[in-house]
Scaffold this motif. Structure first.
Motif, mmCIF file in Angstrom:
data_model
loop_
_atom_site.group_PDB
_atom_site.id
_atom_site.type_symbol
_atom_site.label_atom_id
_atom_site.label_comp_id
_atom_site.label_asym_id
_atom_site.label_seq_id
_atom_site.Cartn_x
_atom_site.Cartn_y
_atom_site.Cartn_z
ATOM 1 N N THR A 22 0.845 -1.188 0.000
ATOM 2 C CA THR A 22 0.000 0.000 0.000
ATOM 3 C C THR A 22 0.885 1.244 0.000
ATOM 4 O OG1 THR A 22 -1.720 -1.168 1.241
ATOM 5 C CG2 THR A 22 -1.837 1.230 1.192
ATOM 6 N N HIS A 23 0.563 2.196 -0.891
ATOM 7 C CA HIS A 23 1.350 3.415 -1.002
ATOM 8 C C HIS A 23 0.429 4.619 -0.824
ATOM 9 C CE1 HIS A 23 4.655 0.978 -2.572
ATOM 10 N NE2 HIS A 23 3.748 0.364 -3.307
ATOM 11 N N TYR A 24 0.987 5.677 -0.253
ATOM 12 C CA TYR A 24 0.223 6.879 0.041
ATOM 13 C C TYR A 24 0.902 8.084 -0.599
ATOM 14 C CZ TYR A 24 -1.650 3.848 3.722
ATOM 15 O OH TYR A 24 -2.207 2.811 4.414
ATOM 16 N N LYS A 52 -3.941 10.395 -1.783
ATOM 17 C CA LYS A 52 -4.107 9.198 -2.607
ATOM 18 C C LYS A 52 -3.629 7.964 -1.851
ATOM 19 C CE LYS A 52 -2.810 7.183 -7.087
ATOM 20 N NZ LYS A 52 -2.117 7.429 -8.374
ATOM 21 N N VAL A 53 -4.407 6.891 -1.932
ATOM 22 C CA VAL A 53 -4.026 5.579 -1.429
ATOM 23 C C VAL A 53 -4.026 4.627 -2.614
ATOM 24 C CG1 VAL A 53 -4.547 3.712 0.176
ATOM 25 C CG2 VAL A 53 -5.116 6.061 0.784
ATOM 26 N N SER A 54 -2.901 3.933 -2.826
ATOM 27 C CA SER A 54 -2.772 3.106 -4.022
ATOM 28 C C SER A 54 -2.302 1.705 -3.674
ATOM 29 C CB SER A 54 -1.781 3.758 -4.992
ATOM 30 O OG SER A 54 -1.629 2.972 -6.161
ATOM 31 N N ARG A 55 -2.975 0.704 -4.274
ATOM 32 C CA ARG A 55 -2.532 -0.676 -4.208
ATOM 33 C C ARG A 55 -2.403 -1.195 -5.635
ATOM 34 N NH1 ARG A 55 -4.880 -4.110 0.716
ATOM 35 N NH2 ARG A 55 -2.850 -5.074 0.279
ATOM 36 N N SER A 59 -6.829 2.216 -6.693
ATOM 37 C CA SER A 59 -6.347 3.423 -6.019
ATOM 38 C C SER A 59 -7.546 4.308 -5.698
ATOM 39 C CB SER A 59 -5.343 4.186 -6.885
ATOM 40 O OG SER A 59 -5.951 4.687 -8.057
ATOM 41 N N ASN A 61 -8.624 8.331 -4.470
ATOM 42 C CA ASN A 61 -8.120 9.702 -4.496
ATOM 43 C C ASN A 61 -9.161 10.659 -3.927
ATOM 44 O OD1 ASN A 61 -5.651 9.304 -6.563
ATOM 45 N ND2 ASN A 61 -7.437 8.196 -7.336
ATOM 46 N N SER A 87 -9.821 4.242 -9.077
ATOM 47 C CA SER A 87 -9.378 3.628 -10.320
ATOM 48 C C SER A 87 -9.185 2.138 -10.088
ATOM 49 C CB SER A 87 -8.066 4.244 -10.816
ATOM 50 O OG SER A 87 -8.213 5.625 -11.056
ATOM 51 N N ARG A 93 -1.633 -1.529 -15.543
ATOM 52 C CA ARG A 93 -1.809 -0.094 -15.354
ATOM 53 C C ARG A 93 -2.036 0.680 -16.645
ATOM 54 N NH1 ARG A 93 -1.749 2.434 -9.987
ATOM 55 N NH2 ARG A 93 -1.692 0.586 -8.671
ATOM 56 N N TYR A 239 5.436 11.139 -0.941
ATOM 57 C CA TYR A 239 5.058 9.753 -1.212
ATOM 58 C C TYR A 239 5.543 8.897 -0.032
ATOM 59 C CZ TYR A 239 4.396 11.083 -6.125
ATOM 60 O OH TYR A 239 3.978 11.682 -7.288
#
Length: 240
Positions: A22-24, A52-55, A59, A61, A87, A93, A239
């Motif tokens: 998980t990335h922020y 934003k939180v992305s896996r 993701s 936003n 998304s 991607r 990030y």
């Protein structure tokens, strides 16, 4: 606000330990312009924030901005915009699906209230560490409360086709040119469309701090209103 942001920035390693996948991302920009002469004065202040939180396959936003301005003591801008979107990346991607809900109000564009919600698809035409070009399209439902000719109430609903072109170009991790351009055409009324265009040029002072100049243009044909403003200030982003 700044205290909250710096807590998030320095707490990043602690948050990221919960899940390696998980990335922020968090971004805050404060820009403005002041003009003072013997004949009068004006100023414009714009504050914007994004999270934003992305896996791997999804993701989420959220972003919001508030613009306020005066010219010779009279209000020229009192505008708020907020949105949430997601998304989905079922097959990598390059091609993905998105959904959106958004709310805004604008003194300068004569929008009392406007809600938009819908979904569509997007394609990453270019996806490199230093260059991005993305094209997306979808259908939005809109419910609006507007003012026509500055005084006539207009409450209506419509479906729109929403076309967006987004780009980002980074030069040597120092200069960043970024922009998003929307054309939202009503599917019911040929003379009813919305244009939104944002271009930003940033020069990084640190990995998380940049000087930014922003050009925004908006036009709504239903109210026959448009605005154009250029301002500059600081952007904080992280990030983790």
């Amino acid at each position: 606000m700044f205290t909250f942001l710096f807590v998030l920035l320095y707490a990043a390693p602690a948050f990221s330990q919960f899940s390696d996948s998980t990335h922020y991302y968090i971004k805050y920009a404060s820009t403005g312009a002041i003009n003072k002469t013997d004949d009068g004065n004006s100023y414009l202040l714009n504050n914007a924030m994004a999270f934003k939180v992305s896996r791997k396959k999804i993701s989420l936003n959220a972003d919001a901005s508030y613009l306020y301005g005066q010219s010779n003591g009279d209000v020229s801008n009192n505008d708020f915009t907020g949105s949430m979107n997601f998304s989905l990346y079922p097959h990598g991607r390059n091609f993905y699906y998105w959904g959106l809900t958004g709310y805004d109000k604008s003194y300068s564009l004569k929008i009392n209230n406007r809600f938009q919600g819908g979904a569509g698809a997007a394609w990453n035409v270019i996806s490199k560490p230093n260059a991005t070009l993305n094209v997306s399209d979808g259908i939005l439902f809109e419910s609006s409360d507007l003012l026509l000719h500055d005084t006539i109430p207009d409450v209506y609903h419509t479906f729109r086709n929403s076309l967006r072109i987004y780009y980002k170009w980074t030069v040597k991790n120092i200069i960043v040119l970024e922009g998003a351009h929307f054309l939202q055409q009503s599917l019911q009324y040929s003379d009813d469309y919305i244009i939104k265009s944002t271009n930003a040029l940033s020069v990084k002072l640190r990995s998380w701090l940049a000087i930014t100049a922003v050009l925004n243009y908006n036009r709504i044909t239903r109210t026959d209103r448009e605005n154009l403003f250029i301002n500059y200030g600081l952007t904080i982003e992280k990030y983790f």
